[in-house]
Design an enzyme around this catalytic site. Sequence first.
Site, PDB file in Angstrom:
ATOM      1  N   GLN A  86       6.669  28.671  51.647  1.00  0.00           N
ATOM      2  CA  GLN A  86       5.553  27.753  52.746  1.00  0.00           C
ATOM      3  C   GLN A  86       4.834  26.325  52.433  1.00  0.00           C
ATOM      4  O   GLN A  86       6.198  25.755  52.326  1.00  0.00           O
ATOM      5  CB  GLN A  86       4.695  28.831  51.968  1.00  0.00           C
ATOM      6  N   TYR A 115      15.306  34.938  50.809  1.00  0.00           N
ATOM      7  CA  TYR A 115      14.684  33.649  50.026  1.00  0.00           C
ATOM      8  C   TYR A 115      15.792  35.042  49.174  1.00  0.00           C
ATOM      9  O   TYR A 115      16.640  34.743  49.491  1.00  0.00           O
ATOM     10  CB  TYR A 115      13.358  35.081  49.333  1.00  0.00           C
ATOM     11  N   GLU A 169      11.478  32.210  57.491  1.00  0.00           N
ATOM     12  CA  GLU A 169      11.290  31.982  56.645  1.00  0.00           C
ATOM     13  C   GLU A 169      12.818  31.315  55.560  1.00  0.00           C
ATOM     14  O   GLU A 169      12.711  32.221  55.359  1.00  0.00           O
ATOM     15  CB  GLU A 169      10.869  33.009  55.921  1.00  0.00           C
ATOM     16  N   ASN A 173       3.347  37.806  56.006  1.00  0.00           N
ATOM     17  CA  ASN A 173       2.495  39.308  56.407  1.00  0.00           C
ATOM     18  C   ASN A 173       0.889  39.292  56.874  1.00  0.00           C
ATOM     19  O   ASN A 173       0.249  40.534  56.849  1.00  0.00           O
ATOM     20  CB  ASN A 173       3.020  39.811  55.218  1.00  0.00           C
ATOM     21  N   ASN A 178       5.449  39.383  62.807  1.00  0.00           N
ATOM     22  CA  ASN A 178       6.452  39.432  62.037  1.00  0.00           C
ATOM     23  C   ASN A 178       6.892  39.801  61.613  1.00  0.00           C
ATOM     24  O   ASN A 178       6.655  40.825  61.116  1.00  0.00           O
ATOM     25  CB  ASN A 178       5.184  38.478  60.819  1.00  0.00           C
ATOM     26  N   GLU A 179       8.044  40.158  60.772  1.00  0.00           N
ATOM     27  CA  GLU A 179       8.953  40.694  60.294  1.00  0.00           C
ATOM     28  C   GLU A 179       9.151  42.605  60.518  1.00  0.00           C
ATOM     29  O   GLU A 179       8.068  43.323  59.493  1.00  0.00           O
ATOM     30  CB  GLU A 179       8.550  40.596  58.848  1.00  0.00           C
TER      31      GLU A 179
END
Length: 501
Positions: free
Chosen positions: A348, A239, A287, A67, A167-168
């Site tokens: 991470q 996640y 991720e 982010n 990103n995203e």
Amino acid sequence: MTIDPHFAIGRIQRNLFGGFVEHLGRHIYTGVYEPGHATADAEGFRQDVIDLVRELGVATIRYPGGNFVSGFRWEDSVGPREQRPRRLDLAWHSTETNEVGLHEFSSWLDKVGSEMMLAVNLGTRGTLEALDLLEYANVPVQTALTDQRVANGREDPFGVKIWCLGNEMDGPWQLGHRSADDYGKIASQTAKAMRQVDPNVELVVCGSSSAHMPTFGEWERVVLHHAYEDVDYISCHAYYEPKDGDLDSFLASAVDMDWFIDTVVQTADHVGAVKGSDKKINISFDEWNVWYQSRFHEVDQISDIDEWPVAPRLLEDIYSVIDAVVFGNLMISLLKHADRVTSASLAQLVNVIGPIMTEPGGIAWRQTTFFPFAITSRLARGEALELKLDAPTYKTGRFGDVPLVDAVATRDAETGEASVFLVNRSQSESIEVSVDIAGLGEVSVRETHTLADDDIHAKNTLEDPERVAPKANDSARVAGGVLTVSLPPVSWTAIGLAPTE
Ligand code: AHR
């Protein structure tokens, strides 16, 4: 279970064992970088952390976000340190000092033996800034931008190969969040322009930030409709955490990852079919992890206008044995899809949902999740092999009936070495596994590692950093072309097999 070299899924790319370092919380500051720490090297990087990252065996490292990248001006992070601006980081409500930037991070990567994977800001910036960064980083000839790079101490280009196009961008929380249509267009334009600068780059277009986004599936279809011929990969992010204390479902998280990957592959191939293209788009699972997001939203999140801390403690999850078993199973899922998942980044690395933790001025230690990553990265070589697996099932609230055992095997044809990775998802029963390995020829057990504990919630902490570690599994035997092994409840196991001399 049967392992046979004929059941090849695909070649395992080293980039499957990538990581991710974001300017977030204490990842950089007091994580990898802490001048004044007892182990700090001349550049201020913690040697204890460098040693652990090397041990982990990380191929590529995605940087600088996350982010964070959607509000980042890359120019802030180069040039004389004392002139670099302090900026608000809106993504994590922090202050970014820019003390560590592109040059310093590249130097750290040389120390840990990993390759840079760079994300450009397509949230609040656009094609021109992405081109500038690419020129600064990769172009060998003299220009105003490359002169700056040289003046900043780097004669040779950085030669960054893999680039993420934002990103995203599907996430409403993302600065510059866009519709699939808008993002697909800017991603396509930026990709084309970047290839005009450097035709050798590999480009990752943003897929969904989770398979449970309301736009999932359609996002991939529309984005690839625009960018199919311009990019090499589409990203997946996932996640996992237990929901409402349902550990049975949590233990089956890899079922969701399997489904996620299969669905994105099918969607990408659908777009390819519609376009009549021979090209295949692969997946960059850039991720993935266990992350207690609920804790972040309840405890960590900062929002006051007068509170913009430097390197606050954010996303510092401390992982348990059960977390590591789920984590090891996610790695099994990635390997099971090695034909199409050709790049992945554990999100991470240090302090921030990381396998490595540090204390400012204190120790660095291995979380429980460190072990499945380090062992899989070392042992999984050559090709991933599909297993014919016959296992009892159990009922889960989220995924229905799920096999109690999940597994994958790998084999390196050059050395004849093979490995098997297994999980037992049962909370109560040990499971005896019998593997027909006649197809591997004469092999014997070279090494075994099982991560399990009577207390599935046991963790490695600052006070007790070596509480949990994998142990040898002495039940593993090979006889008459059959490998047998006993898997304790809630466990992850790796077995290395080598040709018998
Ligand atoms: O890894 C933490 C955050 O999770 C990343 O910054 C973002 O891309 C994702 O939502």
